[in-house]
Scaffold this motif. Structure first.
Motif, PDB file in Angstrom:
ATOM      1  N   PHE A 104      44.790  46.058  21.625  1.00 51.27           N
ATOM      2  CA  PHE A 104      45.223  44.662  21.606  1.00 51.27           C
ATOM      3  C   PHE A 104      44.888  43.981  22.924  1.00 51.27           C
ATOM      4  CE2 PHE A 104      48.589  41.782  23.052  1.00 51.27           C
ATOM      5  CZ  PHE A 104      48.510  40.774  22.105  1.00 51.27           C
ATOM      6  N   TYR A 105      45.232  44.620  24.036  1.00 54.49           N
ATOM      7  CA  TYR A 105      44.964  44.030  25.342  1.00 54.49           C
ATOM      8  C   TYR A 105      43.472  44.010  25.644  1.00 54.49           C
ATOM      9  CZ  TYR A 105      49.967  44.135  26.314  1.00 54.49           C
ATOM     10  OH  TYR A 105      51.311  43.915  26.267  1.00 54.49           O
ATOM     11  N   GLU A 106      42.765  45.079  25.296  1.00 59.90           N
ATOM     12  CA  GLU A 106      41.328  45.110  25.536  1.00 59.90           C
ATOM     13  C   GLU A 106      40.629  44.003  24.757  1.00 59.90           C
ATOM     14  OE1 GLU A 106      39.666  48.906  24.724  1.00 59.90           O
ATOM     15  OE2 GLU A 106      40.360  49.795  26.610  1.00 59.90           O
TER      16      GLU A 106
ATOM     17  N   HIS B  94      51.849  36.294  32.256  1.00 59.38           N
ATOM     18  CA  HIS B  94      51.549  37.692  31.982  1.00 59.38           C
ATOM     19  C   HIS B  94      50.055  37.931  31.773  1.00 59.38           C
ATOM     20  CE1 HIS B  94      55.914  37.793  30.498  1.00 59.38           C
ATOM     21  NE2 HIS B  94      55.855  38.400  31.665  1.00 59.38           N
ATOM     22  N   PHE B  95      49.382  37.008  31.105  1.00 58.68           N
ATOM     23  CA  PHE B  95      47.994  37.245  30.735  1.00 58.68           C
ATOM     24  C   PHE B  95      47.089  37.424  31.946  1.00 58.68           C
ATOM     25  CE2 PHE B  95      43.760  35.309  30.049  1.00 58.68           C
ATOM     26  CZ  PHE B  95      43.215  36.349  29.329  1.00 58.68           C
ATOM     27  N   HIS B  96      47.241  36.570  32.941  1.00 62.61           N
ATOM     28  CA  HIS B  96      46.306  36.621  34.046  1.00 62.61           C
ATOM     29  C   HIS B  96      46.476  37.884  34.882  1.00 62.61           C
ATOM     30  CE1 HIS B  96      46.200  32.273  33.014  1.00 62.61           C
ATOM     31  NE2 HIS B  96      44.922  32.562  33.079  1.00 62.61           N
ATOM     32  N   ARG B  97      47.680  38.427  34.912  1.00 66.41           N
ATOM     33  CA  ARG B  97      47.874  39.694  35.608  1.00 66.41           C
ATOM     34  C   ARG B  97      47.273  40.854  34.808  1.00 66.41           C
ATOM     35  NH1 ARG B  97      53.870  38.328  38.011  1.00 66.41           N
ATOM     36  NH2 ARG B  97      53.186  37.881  40.132  1.00 66.41           N
ATOM     37  N   VAL B  98      47.402  40.804  33.487  1.00 71.97           N
ATOM     38  CA  VAL B  98      46.766  41.820  32.649  1.00 71.97           C
ATOM     39  C   VAL B  98      45.245  41.766  32.843  1.00 71.97           C
ATOM     40  CG1 VAL B  98      46.268  42.489  30.272  1.00 71.97           C
ATOM     41  CG2 VAL B  98      48.605  41.909  30.924  1.00 71.97           C
TER      42      VAL B  98
ATOM     43  N   MET C  16      42.816  44.748  34.449  1.00 73.22           N
ATOM     44  CA  MET C  16      41.858  45.454  33.611  1.00 73.22           C
ATOM     45  C   MET C  16      40.413  45.184  34.009  1.00 73.22           C
ATOM     46  SD  MET C  16      43.567  45.277  29.790  1.00 73.22           S
ATOM     47  CE  MET C  16      42.605  46.662  29.198  1.00 73.22           C
ATOM     48  N   VAL C  17      40.132  43.992  34.565  1.00 77.02           N
ATOM     49  CA  VAL C  17      38.754  43.592  34.838  1.00 77.02           C
ATOM     50  C   VAL C  17      38.442  43.609  36.335  1.00 77.02           C
ATOM     51  CG1 VAL C  17      37.071  41.715  34.537  1.00 77.02           C
ATOM     52  CG2 VAL C  17      38.686  42.219  32.728  1.00 77.02           C
ATOM     53  N   GLY C  18      39.466  43.464  37.164  1.00 77.85           N
ATOM     54  CA  GLY C  18      39.232  43.513  38.602  1.00 77.85           C
ATOM     55  C   GLY C  18      39.182  42.166  39.285  1.00 77.85           C
ATOM     56  N   GLU C  19      39.280  41.095  38.530  1.00 78.45           N
ATOM     57  CA  GLU C  19      39.304  39.746  39.088  1.00 78.45           C
ATOM     58  C   GLU C  19      39.982  38.831  38.081  1.00 78.45           C
ATOM     59  OE1 GLU C  19      35.232  38.391  39.678  1.00 78.45           O
ATOM     60  OE2 GLU C  19      34.609  39.318  37.794  1.00 78.45           O
ATOM     61  N   THR C  20      40.436  37.684  38.533  1.00 75.97           N
ATOM     62  CA  THR C  20      41.095  36.749  37.630  1.00 75.97           C
ATOM     63  C   THR C  20      40.043  36.005  36.799  1.00 75.97           C
ATOM     64  OG1 THR C  20      41.011  34.874  39.155  1.00 75.97           O
ATOM     65  CG2 THR C  20      42.895  36.394  39.366  1.00 75.97           C
ATOM     66  N   PRO C  21      40.442  35.365  35.707  1.00 77.42           N
ATOM     67  CA  PRO C  21      39.478  34.560  34.949  1.00 77.42           C
ATOM     68  C   PRO C  21      38.798  33.509  35.807  1.00 77.42           C
ATOM     69  CG  PRO C  21      41.471  34.879  33.649  1.00 77.42           C
ATOM     70  CD  PRO C  21      41.760  35.413  35.032  1.00 77.42           C
ATOM     71  N   LEU C  22      39.558  32.856  36.690  1.00 75.09           N
ATOM     72  CA  LEU C  22      38.973  31.824  37.542  1.00 75.09           C
ATOM     73  C   LEU C  22      37.972  32.421  38.522  1.00 75.09           C
ATOM     74  CD1 LEU C  22      38.942  28.851  38.246  1.00 75.09           C
ATOM     75  CD2 LEU C  22      40.835  29.252  39.840  1.00 75.09           C
ATOM     76  N   GLU C  23      38.295  33.583  39.083  1.00 72.57           N
ATOM     77  CA  GLU C  23      37.362  34.245  39.994  1.00 72.57           C
ATOM     78  C   GLU C  23      36.083  34.651  39.267  1.00 72.57           C
ATOM     79  OE1 GLU C  23      40.629  36.183  43.096  1.00 72.57           O
ATOM     80  OE2 GLU C  23      39.912  37.318  41.357  1.00 72.57           O
ATOM     81  N   MET C  24      36.205  35.150  38.036  1.00 74.07           N
ATOM     82  CA  MET C  24      35.020  35.508  37.265  1.00 74.07           C
ATOM     83  C   MET C  24      34.176  34.275  36.974  1.00 74.07           C
ATOM     84  SD  MET C  24      34.660  37.417  33.553  1.00 74.07           S
ATOM     85  CE  MET C  24      34.918  39.072  34.222  1.00 74.07           C
ATOM     86  N   HIS C  25      34.814  33.188  36.588  1.00 68.61           N
ATOM     87  CA  HIS C  25      34.119  31.942  36.280  1.00 68.61           C
ATOM     88  C   HIS C  25      33.327  31.455  37.496  1.00 68.61           C
ATOM     89  CE1 HIS C  25      34.004  27.524  35.164  1.00 68.61           C
ATOM     90  NE2 HIS C  25      33.625  28.091  34.042  1.00 68.61           N
TER      91      HIS C  25
ATOM     92  N   SER D 212      50.174  43.182  39.845  1.00 66.64           N
ATOM     93  CA  SER D 212      48.867  43.314  39.198  1.00 66.64           C
ATOM     94  C   SER D 212      48.679  44.709  38.622  1.00 66.64           C
ATOM     95  CB  SER D 212      47.754  43.011  40.209  1.00 66.64           C
ATOM     96  OG  SER D 212      47.767  41.658  40.586  1.00 66.64           O
ATOM     97  N   ARG D 213      49.094  45.722  39.351  1.00 69.20           N
ATOM     98  CA  ARG D 213      48.959  47.089  38.852  1.00 69.20           C
ATOM     99  C   ARG D 213      49.881  47.337  37.664  1.00 69.20           C
ATOM    100  NH1 ARG D 213      50.538  50.891  43.043  1.00 69.20           N
ATOM    101  NH2 ARG D 213      49.792  52.447  41.580  1.00 69.20           N
ATOM    102  N   LEU D 214      51.088  46.814  37.745  1.00 68.41           N
ATOM    103  CA  LEU D 214      52.029  46.999  36.636  1.00 68.41           C
ATOM    104  C   LEU D 214      51.492  46.351  35.366  1.00 68.41           C
ATOM    105  CD1 LEU D 214      54.845  47.913  35.594  1.00 68.41           C
ATOM    106  CD2 LEU D 214      55.721  45.688  36.357  1.00 68.41           C
ATOM    107  N   MET D 215      50.978  45.123  35.499  1.00 65.14           N
ATOM    108  CA  MET D 215      50.514  44.374  34.331  1.00 65.14           C
ATOM    109  C   MET D 215      49.130  44.808  33.865  1.00 65.14           C
ATOM    110  SD  MET D 215      52.945  42.247  33.619  1.00 65.14           S
ATOM    111  CE  MET D 215      52.028  41.218  32.487  1.00 65.14           C
ATOM    112  N   GLY D 216      48.258  45.132  34.817  1.00 66.14           N
ATOM    113  CA  GLY D 216      46.875  45.399  34.442  1.00 66.14           C
ATOM    114  C   GLY D 216      46.518  46.855  34.264  1.00 66.14           C
TER     115      GLY D 216
END
Length: 308
Positions: A8-10, A43-47, A51-60, A264-268
């Motif tokens: 689900f999270y992936e 919750h989403f942005h920490r997950v 899992m990915v190593g950067e936030t959505p904004l950082e990836m963008h 971040s570790r707890l959520m991701g």
């Protein structure tokens, strides 16, 4: 661990990565991304980051910079035009961001690709380091490959059934790392009112907004003190209720500056592999000691995440 829960999270993270990579010319709607993942923004942005190593904004931002670097290497477009395409309003802002990411100015980066002295060296590389392996690609038919973090978390996390709690609060609006001012006001009001005498009383911080999608000056949180049901509140204190339920609990030992990484570790890392899902309610921190009676490296902070 329930495989379907991790899936689900992936799946939520993968959908977001695809959307980001396909909409580089659009402003990132972080709230909409979280809604598409069926999670709250908080919750989403920490997950995602875990899992990915950067936030959505950082990836963008990174993918835009990689696209700009590719344009510098393969096109004759001016630096200013490339800066605008990358989402920067000025040449200077783009140059600062590019230099920070690549170590050289955009012009020097472009020159490195044509300098004959670099013929035996490694040519400039548009891709920036990214744990996810996601990079800009101008070929729409190329399959997107995403590396999801799979290492086992060494966090010590327990599932606790917590009772309902009544919390006397002082509201704080602004950067979370400035909530100490609200705690100072809480102490000034709670002390004279006798609220600090109760054995079950614990200092607590409740967070309501996602720092990845909310401007720092608009972040809402509460500095709080757990109190009994039958105690009157003095003027100036608000009240918040934390519902009874199941919570994931972990303890961070060390300076408060490390709390963001712990969340971040707890959520991701822990959450996607735990077989658990985030529930209703707010995440909060409980402080078992404070800088007045413990050095920074011995501060004990408990993190609580509501579970479904």
């Amino acid at each position: 661990m329930k495989a379907e829960t991790r899936s689900f999270y992936e799946a939520a993270v993968l959908r977001t990565v695809v959307q980001i990579s396909q909409t580089l010319d659009q402003a990132l709607d972080l709230t909409a991304l979280a809604r598409g993942a069926a999670l709250s923004p908080f919750h989403f942005h920490r997950v995602f980051r875990g899992m990915v190593g950067e936030t959505p904004l950082e990836m963008h931002r990174r993918l835009r910079l990689e696209r700009a670097a590719r344009a510098l290497l393969t096109s004759d477009a001016g630096v200013t035009a490339i800066a605008f395409d990358a989402g920067y309003e000025t040449h200077e802002a783009f140059t600062r961001a590019f230099r920070q990411a690549y170590g050289v100015s955009p012009s020097a980066f472009r020159q490195g690709a044509t300098d004959p002295r670099s013929g035996c060296g490694r040519p400039p590389q548009a891709e920036l380091a990214a744990p996810s392996g996601v990079h800009y690609c101008d070929d729409p038919t190329r399959e997107l490959v995403v590396h999801i973090a799979t290492k086992e978390s060494i966090m010590n996390v327990t599932i606790e059934t917590m009772p309902a709690q009544r919390v006397a609060t002082v509201a704080h609006v602004g950067p979370y790392n400035q909530i100490s001012a609200a705690f100072a006001r809480l102490g000034a009001l709670a002390g004279p009112a006798g609220l600090l005498r109760f054995p079950q009383g614990a200092m607590i911080a409740i967070y309501y907004d996602d720092p990845e999608s909310t401007p720092p000056e608009q972040l809402r949180s509460d500095a709080g003190l757990v109190i009994p049901e039958d105690v009157a509140l003095p003027a100036g204190l608000g009240e918040q209720r934390l519902p009874a339920g199941r919570y994931a609990k972990t303890t961070h030992i060390g300076p408060y500056t490390g709390l963001g990484g712990a969340w971040s570790r707890l959520m991701g890392e822990w959450l996607p592999r735990s077989g658990q899902r985030v529930g209703e309610g707010h995440s909060y921190e409980v402080y078992r000691n404070n800088p007045t009676n413990a050095p920074p490296e011995q501060l004990h902070t408990e993190l609580y995440l509501p579970l479904a």
